[in-house]
Design an enzyme around this catalytic site. Structure first.
Site, PDB file in Angstrom:
ATOM      1  N   LYS A 247       7.528   7.199   0.372  1.00 47.03           N
ATOM      2  CA  LYS A 247       8.860   6.697   0.759  1.00 47.03           C
ATOM      3  C   LYS A 247       9.905   7.381  -0.101  1.00 47.03           C
ATOM      4  CE  LYS A 247      11.630   2.426   0.609  1.00 47.03           C
ATOM      5  NZ  LYS A 247      11.615   0.990   0.228  1.00 47.03           N
ATOM      6  N   ASP A 252      19.335   2.743  -1.354  1.00 46.06           N
ATOM      7  CA  ASP A 252      19.166   1.725  -0.322  1.00 46.06           C
ATOM      8  C   ASP A 252      20.201   0.629  -0.499  1.00 46.06           C
ATOM      9  OD1 ASP A 252      18.248   0.122   1.700  1.00 46.06           O
ATOM     10  OD2 ASP A 252      16.564  -0.689   0.562  1.00 46.06           O
ATOM     11  N   LYS A 259      22.463  -5.504   1.064  1.00 43.94           N
ATOM     12  CA  LYS A 259      21.970  -6.230  -0.104  1.00 43.94           C
ATOM     13  C   LYS A 259      23.147  -6.794  -0.892  1.00 43.94           C
ATOM     14  CE  LYS A 259      18.122  -2.980  -0.943  1.00 43.94           C
ATOM     15  NZ  LYS A 259      16.958  -3.876  -0.818  1.00 43.94           N
ATOM     16  N   ASP A 270      14.387   3.829  -5.233  1.00 41.89           N
ATOM     17  CA  ASP A 270      13.661   3.493  -4.009  1.00 41.89           C
ATOM     18  C   ASP A 270      12.945   4.701  -3.410  1.00 41.89           C
ATOM     19  OD1 ASP A 270      12.850   1.381  -2.454  1.00 41.89           O
ATOM     20  OD2 ASP A 270      14.465   1.590  -0.986  1.00 41.89           O
ATOM     21  N   ASP A 329      17.262  -3.704   6.321  1.00 39.99           N
ATOM     22  CA  ASP A 329      16.801  -3.551   4.932  1.00 39.99           C
ATOM     23  C   ASP A 329      15.274  -3.443   4.856  1.00 39.99           C
ATOM     24  OD1 ASP A 329      17.141  -3.261   2.205  1.00 39.99           O
ATOM     25  OD2 ASP A 329      17.137  -5.414   1.798  1.00 39.99           O
ATOM     26  N   GLU A 331      13.624  -0.923   5.812  1.00 41.22           N
ATOM     27  CA  GLU A 331      13.722   0.463   6.286  1.00 41.22           C
ATOM     28  C   GLU A 331      12.566   1.345   5.845  1.00 41.22           C
ATOM     29  OE1 GLU A 331      14.303   1.089   2.251  1.00 41.22           O
ATOM     30  OE2 GLU A 331      15.161  -0.511   3.465  1.00 41.22           O
ATOM     31  N   ARG A 333       9.359   0.978   5.765  1.00 38.85           N
ATOM     32  CA  ARG A 333       8.220   1.045   6.683  1.00 38.85           C
ATOM     33  C   ARG A 333       8.542   1.904   7.906  1.00 38.85           C
ATOM     34  NH1 ARG A 333       8.045  -5.273   7.049  1.00 38.85           N
ATOM     35  NH2 ARG A 333       8.764  -4.839   4.918  1.00 38.85           N
TER      36      ARG A 333
END
Length: 493
Positions: A247, A252, A259, A270, A329, A331, A333
């Site tokens: 990833k 993010d 968030k 992230d 959020d 995202e 996956r």
């Protein structure tokens, strides 16, 4: 500075009285160290000044039973103390590995070298000069001339350098680190390594390849997404070809499902899963391992704007599977799904391992020091857990069999798509279940490193900030030949 390992119950090594220069009275150091009361607890430290002699400071550091975790603690504590003394003129640290408790072989030397370099790691962007750093660390081992020990020391140096690179990538602020920058760093680092090729897919290539998840997540940012594919294939490689999918969310915000400010502060990290898989390939190439391996990093910045993807959208992934977006959020996956499908369909993967800071639920379940491991095959899980033990990176296997989680699959149902991206609790397990269909039946492991990808404080070879967690586990697995069971039926189209 001389570090003296103190074993359990205060045991001191036999060489102690010959360690100072010029020689001291027999028993002087042993007596002085015994008087400190250091009982050998791992990480315990006491100082013994030696006026007028070299080294001027002797530091007794607990090494307990001299297990590998105890040894890493001993080395890290000594390095940090020496770094403090460096600001007052100390330049050299001597680290004896003969503890008097257990002999130091190749494994101990490698662990000591890795720890010495990683415990001394720092990342700073300050306007003032950085503090003076320790100039030299000498690791002393009884069998230093043994070819296996020499090779272990080299492996420790190269491994630590690759992990430090991963930490640099994670720690770089996101005003610098966007998907294009990350791709350029990979090209610069890996260019010229024997057997390595790097391919960067930009927006046009991603659209042509059907990377709907990556394009959706990155669609709200002014910095377009990238997919970076770094492959290492030496001439001696066999047919096995594990693909490591990371990833790479360079920042993010949560997107439209934004968030809180507090939830965003550490989101430059992230992309730690992407950094880990890249570091593993970097180290494998530099160590010239006889195994083919590819790292695929799906890099995007998840931002809110007029072009952001929205709750209610339907995303079409590589291969055609669709996802209803219920939370922007969730995202990670979505980009991993594209990466897994592409690795299976186009890269000739024989096994898949994805690495991601994927769910807060995993951090809630296992805390900040332990990562979760899901696997579709027991042999792959066992091999990765064995590698993690050698690397000193704690993982805990989570259940993925139908007997444990079969009833959860219904939570992924969607009235308009093949699945939804926010199926609810238990969050880490339902995230793994979301990813599994994209593996097509290949042996697959999912490493959720949400907790240990970043450290809140220094501990052993970890330094506050990005840790490079999982890179050493993957490397040790590759060194063992990346063992897995033979795959069952695989769906490639």
């Amino acid at each position: 500075m001389l570090a003296v390992p103190v074993g359990a119950k205060g045991a001191l090594p036999e060489w102690l009285t010959a360690a100072a220069e010029p020689p001291v009275d027999p028993g002087f150091l042993a007596g002085a160290l015994a008087d400190t009361g250091n009982g050998g607890k791992p990480g315990g430290i006491t100082n013994v000044p030696v006026p007028g002699r070299r080294p001027r400071s002797v530091v007794a550091v607990g090494v307990g039973d001299a297990t590998l975790p105890d040894l890493r603690s001993y080395v890290a504590v000594a390095v940090r103390r020496a770094q403090t003394l460096a600001e007052h003129g100390a330049r050299r640290l001597v680290l004896p590995l003969d503890t008097g408790v257990a002999p130091a072989g190749a494994d101990e030397v490698r662990a000591a070298v890795e720890t010495a370099l990683l415990a001394g790691y720092r990342f700073r962007q300050t306007s003032t000069p950085h503090p003076v750093r320790l100039a030299e660390v000498t690791v002393v081992a009884a069998d230093a001339g043994d070819p296996a020990v020499v090779a272990a020391a080299r492996a420790g140096r190269l491994t630590a350098a690759s992990v430090a690179w991963a930490r640099d990538l994670v720690n770089t602020p996101s005003d610098t680190k966007d998907p294009g920058w990350l791709a350029a760093q990979v090209v610069d680092r890996l260019r010229g390594l024997a057997g390595v090729t790097v391919t960067v897919l930009g927006p046009a290539e991603l659209a042509a390849g059907g990377f709907g998840g990556v394009l959706a997540v990155g669609g709200g940012s002014a910095s377009p997404p990238r997919v970076v594919v770094a492959s290492y294939r030496p001439p001696s490689a066999g047919p096995a070809h594990p693909v490591l999918v990371g990833k790479g969310i360079t920042f993010d915000t949560g997107g439209i499902s934004i968030k809180t400010n507090a939830g965003m502060r550490e989101m430059k990290t992230d992309m730690a899963g992407g950094a880990a898989v890249l570091a593993a390939v970097d180290a494998a190439a530099r160590l010239q391992l006889p195994v083919a391996v590819t790292a695929l990093v799906a890099a995007a910045e998840n931002s809110p704007s007029g072009t952001s993807y929205r709750p209610g959208d339907v995303v079409r992934h590589v291969g055609g599977r669709t996802t209803e977006v219920r939370n922007t959020d969730a995202e990670g996956r979505l980009v991993l799904a594209d990466g897994l499908a592409h690795a299976r369909r186009e890269l000739g993967a024989t096994a898949l391992v994805d690495v991601a800071t994927l769910t807060g639920a995993m951090k809630t379940a296992l805390g900040a020091r332990t990562a979760g491991l899901y696997a579709s095959a027991d042999g792959l899980a066992d091999a990765l857990l064995t590698a993690a033990g050698h690397a000193g990176e704690p993982f805990w296997r989570m259940p993925l069999t139908d007997a444990h989680v079969g009833h959860l699959r219904a939570q992924l149902d969607s009235p308009v798509a093949d699945a939804n991206n926010a199926p609810g609790n238990p969050g880490s397990t339902t995230a793994a279940l979301f990813l599994q269909p994209f593996t097509g039946g290949l042996p697959w492991a999912h490493l959720d490193i949400a907790g240990p990808a970043r450290a809140g404080s220094d501990d052993a070879d970890l330094v506050k900030g990005g840790t490079g967690f999982a890179a050493r586990t993957l490397l040790r697995w590759l060194e063992a030949g990346a063992p897995v069971e033979l795959p069952g039926p695989v769906i490639r189209d």
